[in-house]
Design an enzyme around this catalytic site. Structure first.
Site, PDB file in Angstrom:
ATOM      1  N   SER A 224      -6.737   9.430 -37.911  1.00 57.30           N
ATOM      2  CA  SER A 224      -6.301   9.519 -39.025  1.00 57.30           C
ATOM      3  C   SER A 224      -6.221  10.656 -40.249  1.00 57.30           C
ATOM      4  O   SER A 224      -5.913  10.024 -41.614  1.00 57.30           O
ATOM      5  CB  SER A 224      -6.796   7.899 -39.486  1.00 57.30           C
ATOM      6  OG  SER A 224      -6.113   6.779 -38.999  1.00 57.30           O
ATOM      7  N   ARG A 225      -6.581  11.892 -39.432  1.00 54.89           N
ATOM      8  CA  ARG A 225      -6.662  12.591 -40.375  1.00 54.89           C
ATOM      9  C   ARG A 225      -7.753  12.465 -41.259  1.00 54.89           C
ATOM     10  O   ARG A 225      -7.709  13.339 -42.324  1.00 54.89           O
ATOM     11  CB  ARG A 225      -5.123  13.106 -41.047  1.00 54.89           C
ATOM     12  CG  ARG A 225      -4.437  13.105 -40.153  1.00 54.89           C
ATOM     13  CD  ARG A 225      -4.538  14.447 -38.756  1.00 54.89           C
ATOM     14  NE  ARG A 225      -3.271  15.042 -38.555  1.00 54.89           N
ATOM     15  CZ  ARG A 225      -2.953  14.176 -36.853  1.00 54.89           C
ATOM     16  NH1 ARG A 225      -3.678  13.607 -36.437  1.00 54.89           N
ATOM     17  NH2 ARG A 225      -2.198  14.712 -36.254  1.00 54.89           N
TER      18      ARG A 225
END
Length: 252
Positions: A224-225
Site C-alpha cells: 500500500s506504498r
C-alpha cells in the site's frame, strides 16, 4: 466528479504497470525494515551489508549501478546519469569518469554537492546518498585505471565527453555520417599514440570522484506504498575524523 477530468486517451502514457499499458501497480511485499535491522552507528557499513545481500541474491544483475545527480549554480538546473559505483571506503562512494568536458564536471565546478541513488528492484530496496564530492588523487585514479581493459583506457583518452560530434560532409555538402566518424578518428589517433604500450597513464581530465555522505536513506518497499524509510544524518563535530550519525524513521 472524477479526480482526473482529462480523457485517458489524450495521454501518451497513463498509469502503466510493468508490461501493461494500464493497470494496478504491483504491491511491494518482499520485506520490511525496522531500526533494529540497521547498523546503528554507520550508514557506510549498512550500505555494505545491503550491497553484499544484493550481490548474493542472484536477483540483481548489476547492484553497482546507480544514478549520479549534480546541479549547476547559479541556475540550479539538475542533471543526472547512470554510472557504476567502483569503490566504497570509510569515507564514501567512488565513481570514475571524465571530469574535463562532461556536464557533471561543469556542474561540480560550481557546486560540489551530488547525490547517488541505487535501485534494486527485485529486492524492493532503494538507497539514496547525498554529500559533497571531491576528486581522487592521480595515484588513486591510476590504480583503478590500470584494471580497465585496454579499449576502455584508449576510450577514456579519446572521448571529449559531451562535446558535439558534427557530421562529416562530402563534396556535395551531403552528410556522410552522423558524427560517429569524428569519434572513430579520435580513437585512431590515441591508438597510434600508445601503440605497443600496455602501461597507459591515466589522463589528467579523467579519474575518480568520491561522494562523502552527509545523509543516507535506506528504503524498503511495503504494501500500500507505506514504505519503511530510515535516514542517517551526519552530526556536526569539531573533529573531522569522528563521524557520528543521527538515525530516524521517515514517513513514506
Amino acid at each position: 466528479m472524477a479526480l482526473h477530468s482529462a480523457s485517458v486517451s489524450s495521454k501518451l502514457i497513463f498509469a502503466p504497470a510493468g508490461k501493461e499499458d494500464h493497470g494496478q501497480a504491483e504491491q511491494f511485499t518482499r520485506g520490511a525494515l525496522t531500526r533494529s535491522d540497521l547498523d546503528q552507528a554507520s550508514p557506510i557499513r549498512q550500505f555494505h551489508i545491503w550491497f553484499e545481500a544484493a550481490q548474493r541474491s542472484g536477483l540483481v544483475a548489476h547492484p553497482e549501478t546507480c544514478c549520479l545527480a549534480t546541479a549547476s549554480l547559479p541556475s540550479g538546473r539538475v542533471s543526472s546519469r547512470m554510472v557504476y559505483l567502483k569503490e566504497l571506503d570509510p569515507q564514501g562512494f567512488v565513481i570514475y569518469s571524465n571530469f574535463g568536458t562532461s556536464k557533471k564536471a561543469q556542474d561540480l565546478c560550481t557546486n560540489p554537492w551530488a547525490s547517488l541513488t541505487f535501485w534494486w528492484e527485485d529486492l524492493e530496496r532503494q538507497v539514496r546518498v547525498e554529500g559533497r564530492a571531491s576528486r581522487l588523487t592521480r595515484e588513486e585514479s591510476q590504480k583503478y585505471f590500470d584494471t580497465r581493459v585496454r579499449g576502455s583506457r584508449i576510450g577514456a583518452w579519446s572521448s571529449r565527453q559531451s562535446q558535439v560530434l558534427k557530421p562529416i560532409r562530402g563534396d556535395t555538402g551531403a552528410e556522410e555520417d552522423d558524427g560517429r566518424k569524428v569519434l572513430d578518428a579520435w580513437v585512431e589517433e590515441t591508438e597510434k599514440r600508445f601503440e605497443g604500450e600496455q602501461d597507459i597513464p591515466v589522463p589528467d581530465f579523467w579519474g575518480g570522484l568520491r561522494i562523502i555522505p552527509e545523509s543516507m536513506e535506506f528504503w524498503q518497499g511495503r504494501q500500500s506504498r507505506l514504505h519503511d524509510r530510515f535516514v542517517y544524518n551526519k552530526k556536526a563535530s569539531a573533529d573531522e575524523t569522528v563521524q557520528e550519525w543521527a538515525l530516524e524513521r521517515l514517513s513514506p
